[in-house]
Design a protein around this motif. Structure first.
Motif, PDB file in Angstrom:
ATOM      1  N   LEU A 156       0.814  -1.217   0.000  1.00  0.00           N
ATOM      2  CA  LEU A 156       0.000   0.000   0.000  1.00  0.00           C
ATOM      3  C   LEU A 156       0.847   1.266   0.000  1.00  0.00           C
ATOM      4  CD1 LEU A 156      -2.768  -1.073   2.553  1.00  0.00           C
ATOM      5  CD2 LEU A 156      -2.943  -0.988   0.068  1.00  0.00           C
ATOM      6  N   ASP A 157       2.161   1.095  -0.089  1.00  0.00           N
ATOM      7  CA  ASP A 157       3.050   2.254  -0.167  1.00  0.00           C
ATOM      8  C   ASP A 157       2.636   3.126  -1.351  1.00  0.00           C
ATOM      9  OD1 ASP A 157       5.365   3.894  -1.046  1.00  0.00           O
ATOM     10  OD2 ASP A 157       6.402   2.852   0.573  1.00  0.00           O
ATOM     11  N   PRO A 158       2.503   4.451  -1.147  1.00  0.00           N
ATOM     12  CA  PRO A 158       2.073   5.333  -2.246  1.00  0.00           C
ATOM     13  C   PRO A 158       2.910   5.193  -3.508  1.00  0.00           C
ATOM     14  CG  PRO A 158       2.123   6.536  -0.173  1.00  0.00           C
ATOM     15  CD  PRO A 158       2.741   5.192   0.100  1.00  0.00           C
ATOM     16  N   GLU A 159       4.195   4.892  -3.352  1.00  0.00           N
ATOM     17  CA  GLU A 159       5.061   4.783  -4.518  1.00  0.00           C
ATOM     18  C   GLU A 159       4.702   3.591  -5.405  1.00  0.00           C
ATOM     19  OE1 GLU A 159       9.098   4.741  -3.258  1.00  0.00           O
ATOM     20  OE2 GLU A 159       9.035   6.782  -2.425  1.00  0.00           O
ATOM     21  N   GLU A 161       1.668   2.817  -6.176  1.00  0.00           N
ATOM     22  CA  GLU A 161       0.508   3.257  -6.962  1.00  0.00           C
ATOM     23  C   GLU A 161      -0.535   2.154  -7.128  1.00  0.00           C
ATOM     24  OE1 GLU A 161       2.063   4.832 -10.602  1.00  0.00           O
ATOM     25  OE2 GLU A 161       2.862   6.625  -9.641  1.00  0.00           O
ATOM     26  N   LEU A 162      -0.885   1.521  -6.018  1.00  0.00           N
ATOM     27  CA  LEU A 162      -1.886   0.464  -6.063  1.00  0.00           C
ATOM     28  C   LEU A 162      -3.280   1.019  -6.341  1.00  0.00           C
ATOM     29  CD1 LEU A 162      -2.336  -2.614  -5.593  1.00  0.00           C
ATOM     30  CD2 LEU A 162      -2.827  -2.051  -3.208  1.00  0.00           C
ATOM     31  N   GLY A 163      -3.482   2.290  -6.025  1.00  0.00           N
ATOM     32  CA  GLY A 163      -4.810   2.874  -6.211  1.00  0.00           C
ATOM     33  C   GLY A 163      -5.778   2.464  -5.129  1.00  0.00           C
ATOM     34  N   SER A 164      -5.272   2.257  -3.917  1.00  0.00           N
ATOM     35  CA  SER A 164      -6.109   1.791  -2.820  1.00  0.00           C
ATOM     36  C   SER A 164      -6.500   2.939  -1.905  1.00  0.00           C
ATOM     37  CB  SER A 164      -5.368   0.732  -2.000  1.00  0.00           C
ATOM     38  OG  SER A 164      -6.079   0.436  -0.806  1.00  0.00           O
ATOM     39  N   PRO A 165      -7.786   2.997  -1.486  1.00  0.00           N
ATOM     40  CA  PRO A 165      -8.175   4.015  -0.505  1.00  0.00           C
ATOM     41  C   PRO A 165      -7.491   3.788   0.830  1.00  0.00           C
ATOM     42  CG  PRO A 165      -9.958   2.448  -0.877  1.00  0.00           C
ATOM     43  CD  PRO A 165      -8.928   2.167  -1.917  1.00  0.00           C
ATOM     44  N   PHE A 166      -7.033   2.558   1.085  1.00  0.00           N
ATOM     45  CA  PHE A 166      -6.391   2.271   2.361  1.00  0.00           C
ATOM     46  C   PHE A 166      -4.994   2.878   2.468  1.00  0.00           C
ATOM     47  CE2 PHE A 166      -9.684  -0.937   2.283  1.00  0.00           C
ATOM     48  CZ  PHE A 166     -10.102  -0.977   3.610  1.00  0.00           C
ATOM     49  N   THR A 167      -4.395   3.269   1.347  1.00  0.00           N
ATOM     50  CA  THR A 167      -3.056   3.856   1.394  1.00  0.00           C
ATOM     51  C   THR A 167      -3.024   5.061   2.321  1.00  0.00           C
ATOM     52  OG1 THR A 167      -2.452   3.079  -0.826  1.00  0.00           O
ATOM     53  CG2 THR A 167      -1.278   4.990   0.020  1.00  0.00           C
ATOM     54  N   ALA A 168      -4.016   5.925   2.205  1.00  0.00           N
ATOM     55  CA  ALA A 168      -4.059   7.120   3.052  1.00  0.00           C
ATOM     56  C   ALA A 168      -4.352   6.780   4.505  1.00  0.00           C
ATOM     57  CB  ALA A 168      -5.114   8.087   2.528  1.00  0.00           C
ATOM     58  N   TYR A 169      -5.028   5.665   4.737  1.00  0.00           N
ATOM     59  CA  TYR A 169      -5.445   5.337   6.097  1.00  0.00           C
ATOM     60  C   TYR A 169      -4.314   4.802   6.960  1.00  0.00           C
ATOM     61  CZ  TYR A 169     -10.049   5.772   4.041  1.00  0.00           C
ATOM     62  OH  TYR A 169     -11.145   6.245   3.378  1.00  0.00           O
ATOM     63  N   ILE A 170      -3.222   4.345   6.347  1.00  0.00           N
ATOM     64  CA  ILE A 170      -2.107   3.846   7.143  1.00  0.00           C
ATOM     65  C   ILE A 170      -0.840   4.666   6.877  1.00  0.00           C
ATOM     66  CG2 ILE A 170      -3.031   1.515   7.325  1.00  0.00           C
ATOM     67  CD1 ILE A 170      -0.942   0.697   5.181  1.00  0.00           C
ATOM     68  N   SER A 171      -1.021   5.912   6.487  1.00  0.00           N
ATOM     69  CA  SER A 171       0.121   6.764   6.174  1.00  0.00           C
ATOM     70  C   SER A 171       1.020   6.988   7.388  1.00  0.00           C
ATOM     71  CB  SER A 171      -0.352   8.106   5.624  1.00  0.00           C
ATOM     72  OG  SER A 171      -1.164   8.777   6.576  1.00  0.00           O
ATOM     73  N   PHE A 172       0.485   6.810   8.591  1.00  0.00           N
ATOM     74  CA  PHE A 172       1.262   6.999   9.818  1.00  0.00           C
ATOM     75  C   PHE A 172       2.054   5.741  10.193  1.00  0.00           C
ATOM     76  CE2 PHE A 172      -3.046   5.695  10.892  1.00  0.00           C
ATOM     77  CZ  PHE A 172      -2.804   4.541  11.622  1.00  0.00           C
ATOM     78  N   ILE A 173       1.889   4.645   9.450  1.00  0.00           N
ATOM     79  CA  ILE A 173       2.677   3.440   9.709  1.00  0.00           C
ATOM     80  C   ILE A 173       3.953   3.527   8.884  1.00  0.00           C
ATOM     81  CG2 ILE A 173       2.778   0.929   9.497  1.00  0.00           C
ATOM     82  CD1 ILE A 173      -0.174   0.802  10.071  1.00  0.00           C
ATOM     83  N   GLU A 174       5.059   3.669   9.564  1.00  0.00           N
ATOM     84  CA  GLU A 174       6.346   3.822   8.882  1.00  0.00           C
ATOM     85  C   GLU A 174       6.804   2.505   8.268  1.00  0.00           C
ATOM     86  OE1 GLU A 174      10.409   6.176   9.856  1.00  0.00           O
ATOM     87  OE2 GLU A 174       9.750   4.749  11.397  1.00  0.00           O
TER      88      GLU A 174
END
Length: 563
Positions: A156-159, A161-174
């Motif tokens: 789900l890493d933004p790089e 580019e999976l296109g998942s809504p969950f990407t933003a929801y775990i942005s605080f998980i390093e």
């Protein structure tokens, strides 16, 4: 059922060829919701998620007299993917059985360990340790390794580019590190309230890393085999009908009492009811309040209603052009909406006034100072301040109302009360899916959004149920470029939400959420009107159905009744 059978063929063979229209949109999650129902969901809360000890569901499964050879569930909206981290709306429900992650969210929103051996344990302010089970397998019998669970997060890493809504929801998980075969470590970029962290974790599944990387994420999303849950895909992907089989090797906490499972889209409620009465469909969603009584009176059906939901009916204003670029005009509209009348007449007495994305039963809810009680004279005053002459020349605008059965009956009531407040709304009752990009979001050609105002329902908690998401879902993050964005929403609102996530004190967190809500209801271009109920129905051959408090139907605890 043959793998190649489509929805129309299914209906034809069942002897009930009901006319069905276009699939309801899944961009705005669709689901419907008179008297005491057969099953009523427990009250909602945004406190730290309940952890079910030994759930009664498991006990029910052990006591079940039999199992279904096959079961069919009919839903309003269809699929854009079978990968649960790439779809949306009620279609996420089938994925709760196809996939599993560290934690499982039950229909009452409580959380239990899934692939985790126990609930995550805090190591320090930004680190959690999770013991994982080593006896679990994918649906092809291969072991689910700790690295496959960690992969569910890393893909789900933004790089990527999976296109998942969950990407933003775990942005605080390093990062999620594999410490041992039976242990993961979750590293956060900042301190997080546990109710937020655990809810977000429950939405992330384990994936067979080697298979997904070999196939490619997009190809796997339409044919996710093997998968990590209690059922596996048993047919080609379709936007309107998908078939599954129970995974007989499942060793998790939520086994299924059905061998063959079909999820089928029948948009029209009359079609779903007819199918269920005939026993062709066992469970269906999207029941509008006007039909509660008919289902309760049916000798073959049971009704379930979740009344304490966060299923919002909202009005979206186009703030990129007059008249709704003016905050006073937006507020005038809100004062001209008679929400109690919408509930009494348009929703047959069901529903609750919404003064926040948070429901009033939440322990995080604070009553806002700004409240839009019906006041047509106040509406006219605001219009006059904005330079209009509502008494002699009512302000005309196009009011779109989504055509879903639990929204469009309100259209004439909305128009009538707005007229008393100095407006002249031109009603447009239509599907919103075809207009979402061309109307509500900024058009690709860079021109202004082509609408004035839309009334529609949203169910953002289908992704994750926590206060940060309920606020940020439509007013933060990506909404910065939406046609309903305003100067302080989402910018100032995002800042307040970020502070709330980092604030360790529960009461101070709630102060920040209250401040964010005050900005939202006062200045935003998308404003809550009311909370809608969510209602499902099922055939009396079904026992143990747990009415969810969000969109989608699951089979947790379902078994034959013997009737």
């Amino acid at each position: 059922m043959p793998k190649s059978m489509d929805r129309r063929e299914f209906l034809r063979r069942s002897g009930l060829m009901i006319g069905v229209g276009a699939v309801a949109p899944t961009v705005l999650a669709a689901c419907g919701g008179d008297d005491t129902p057969a099953t009523t969901a427990a009250p909602a809360t945004t406190a730290a998620p309940a952890v079910a000890e030994e759930t009664t569901t498991t006990a029910m499964m052990e006591e079940a007299p039999a199992e279904f050879e096959s079961i069919t569930l009919s839903q309003v909206g269809g699929w854009i993917s079978l990968d649960n981290n790439r779809t949306t709306g009620g279609a996420l429900a089938s994925g709760q059985h196809t996939f599993e992650g560290l934690l499982i969210k039950l229909p009452d929103r409580s959380l239990i360990p899934g692939l985790a051996a126990e609930m995550p344990q805090q190591v320090d302010g930004t680190t959690y340790s999770v013991k994982v089970r080593t006896d679990r397998t994918f649906t092809d019998g291969s072991p689910i390794k700790a690295s496959d669970i960690a992969y569910g997060f890393s893909r789900l890493d933004p790089e990527k580019e999976l296109g998942s809504p969950f990407t933003a929801y775990i942005s605080f998980i390093e990062s999620v590190e594999v410490v041992a075969d039976d242990e993961l470590r979750i590293n956060l970029t900042q301190r997080m309230p546990e109710d937020v962290l655990f809810q977000r974790i429950s939405g992330i599944n384990a994936y067979p890393e080697a298979v997904v990387e070999a196939m490619g994420g997009e190809e796997y999303s339409f044919a996710p085999t093997p998968s990590s849950g209690s059922m596996m895909v048993d047919g080609p992907f379709d936007t309107e009908i998908n078939t599954f089989k129970r995974y007989e090797g499942y060793e998790g906490p939520m086994p299924l009492a059905a061998k063959d499972i079909t999820y089928l889209v029948i948009p029209e409620l009359s079609g779903r009811i007819a199918q269920a009465e005939a026993g062709q469909v066992q469970i269906f969603d999207g029941v509008s309040p006007q039909l509660y009584r008919a289902i309760e009176d049916s000798p073959n059906l049971e009704l379930g209603v979740a009344r304490e939901t966060t299923f919002l009916e909202m009005i979206f204003f186009n703030t990129t052009k007059p008249p709704f670029d003016d905050q006073r005009v937006r507020q005038a509209v809100m004062y001209s909406i008679d929400a109690p009348q919408l509930i009494d007449i348009g929703l047959a007495g069901e529903g609750r006034i919404a003064r926040s994305p948070l429901p009033p039963e939440s322990d995080r809810y604070r009553e806002p100072q700004m409240q839009y009680n019906y006041d047509p004279e106040k509406s006219k005053e605001l219009l006059k301040e904005a330079g209009y002459d509502p008494d002699n020349e009512p302000l005309q605008f196009q009011l779109g109302v989504v055509e879903w059965a639990y929204v469009y009956p309100q259209a004439p009531l909305l128009a009538q009360t707005m007229q008393l407040g100095g407006f002249d709304p031109l009603l447009l009752v239509d599907s919103i899916d075809a207009r979402w990009v061309s109307d509500i979001m900024r058009p690709e050609d860079g021109g202004p959004a082509r609408y004035d105002a839309w009334v529609a329902t949203i169910g953002f908690e289908v992704f994750t149920y926590d206060p940060d998401n309920l606020f940020r879902g439509w007013w933060g993050g990506w909404a910065e470029n939406a046609s309903f964005a305003t100067e302080n929403v989402p910018s100032t609102l995002n800042d307040l939400l970020d502070q709330a996530l980092e604030e360790p004190d529960f009461d101070k967190q709630n102060d920040l959420y209250a401040a964010a809500n005050e900005i939202l209801v006062t200045e935003a271009g998308a404003v809550p009107i009311l909370f809608q109920p969510i209602a499902h129905a099922w055939h009396k051959s079904v026992a143990g159905y747990q009415m969810p408090q969000t969109l989608g139907m699951t089979l947790f605890g379902v078994h034959p009744s013997g009737e």
